[in-house]
Design a protein around this motif. Structure first.
Motif, short mmCIF file in Angstrom:
data_model
loop_
_atom_site.label_atom_id
_atom_site.label_comp_id
_atom_site.label_asym_id
_atom_site.label_seq_id
_atom_site.Cartn_x
_atom_site.Cartn_y
_atom_site.Cartn_z
N LYS A 1 7.17 9.68 0.30
CA LYS A 1 7.81 9.86 -0.99
C LYS A 1 9.31 9.65 -0.80
O LYS A 1 9.92 10.25 0.09
N PHE A 2 9.89 8.77 -1.62
CA PHE A 2 11.32 8.51 -1.54
C PHE A 2 11.81 7.97 -2.87
O PHE A 2 11.02 7.66 -3.75
N LYS A 3 13.12 7.89 -3.02
CA LYS A 3 13.71 7.40 -4.27
C LYS A 3 14.27 6.00 -4.08
O LYS A 3 14.90 5.71 -3.07
N VAL A 4 14.04 5.15 -5.07
CA VAL A 4 14.59 3.79 -5.10
C VAL A 4 15.17 3.59 -6.48
O VAL A 4 14.44 3.64 -7.48
N GLY A 5 16.47 3.40 -6.54
CA GLY A 5 17.11 3.17 -7.84
C GLY A 5 16.88 4.29 -8.84
O GLY A 5 16.72 4.03 -10.02
N GLY A 6 16.83 5.53 -8.37
CA GLY A 6 16.62 6.66 -9.27
C GLY A 6 15.17 6.97 -9.57
O GLY A 6 14.86 7.97 -10.19
N ARG A 7 14.25 6.09 -9.17
CA ARG A 7 12.81 6.31 -9.39
C ARG A 7 12.16 6.89 -8.14
O ARG A 7 12.48 6.48 -7.02
N THR A 8 11.23 7.81 -8.31
CA THR A 8 10.46 8.33 -7.19
C THR A 8 9.31 7.38 -6.91
O THR A 8 8.59 6.98 -7.82
N TYR B 1 5.98 6.40 -4.22
CA TYR B 1 5.02 6.86 -3.21
C TYR B 1 4.43 5.62 -2.53
O TYR B 1 4.15 4.63 -3.19
N ALA B 2 4.25 5.70 -1.22
CA ALA B 2 3.67 4.56 -0.49
C ALA B 2 2.91 5.07 0.72
O ALA B 2 3.32 6.05 1.35
N LYS B 3 1.81 4.40 1.07
CA LYS B 3 1.04 4.76 2.26
C LYS B 3 1.67 4.17 3.52
O LYS B 3 1.47 4.68 4.61
N VAL B 4 2.40 3.07 3.34
CA VAL B 4 3.07 2.42 4.46
C VAL B 4 4.33 1.72 3.93
O VAL B 4 4.35 1.25 2.79
N VAL B 5 5.36 1.69 4.75
CA VAL B 5 6.60 0.99 4.40
C VAL B 5 6.94 0.05 5.54
O VAL B 5 6.93 0.43 6.71
N HIS B 6 7.24 -1.19 5.20
CA HIS B 6 7.70 -2.18 6.19
C HIS B 6 9.22 -2.18 6.14
O HIS B 6 9.83 -2.87 5.34
N HIS B 7 9.81 -1.36 7.02
CA HIS B 7 11.26 -1.19 7.04
C HIS B 7 11.91 -2.44 7.64
O HIS B 7 11.47 -2.93 8.68
#
Length: 105
Positions: free
Chosen positions: A63-70, A72-78
């Motif tokens: 769970k994280f914020k992007v551009g003010g929106r919350t 949710y993701a199972k995986v993130v490709h940083h």
């Protein structure tokens, strides 16, 4: 140590406040010192990171914020982070101010 604290990037101030100097040993007239941080992400800030995958450890999703929106993701490709070599710069600045030069092998 003071130069490293000045050059450390600041978000919360945790990294900057964690910078310490330690006297390691003395050889004749030469002294050895270590300057660094015990914050787990300090090497990643100083040296940067390669692109990597982030997965949740204890939850089903991140769970994280992007551009003010919350989000949710199972995986993130940083995409990785660029190095911010504040410790390297501090060492070079102090060495230069004392008439020394730094060489790398």
């Amino acid at each position: 140590m003071a130069r490293a604290k000045v050059l450390a990037p600041v978000d919360t101030g945790r990294l900057r406040s964690s910078i310490r100097v330690e006297r390691r040993s003395t050889f004749g007239l030469r002294q050895r010192w270590t300057v660094g941080s015990d914050v787990e992400y300090a090497p990643m800030v100083n040296d940067g990171t390669r692109p990597h995958i982030i997965r949740p450890r204890r939850a089903k999703a991140l769970k994280f914020k992007v551009g003010g929106r919350t989000v949710y993701a199972k995986v993130v490709h940083h995409p990785g982070t660029r190095a911010r070599p504040f410790l390297d710069r501090a060492l070079a600045d102090v060495a230069r101010s004392r008439g020394y030069s730094i060489t790398q092998r």
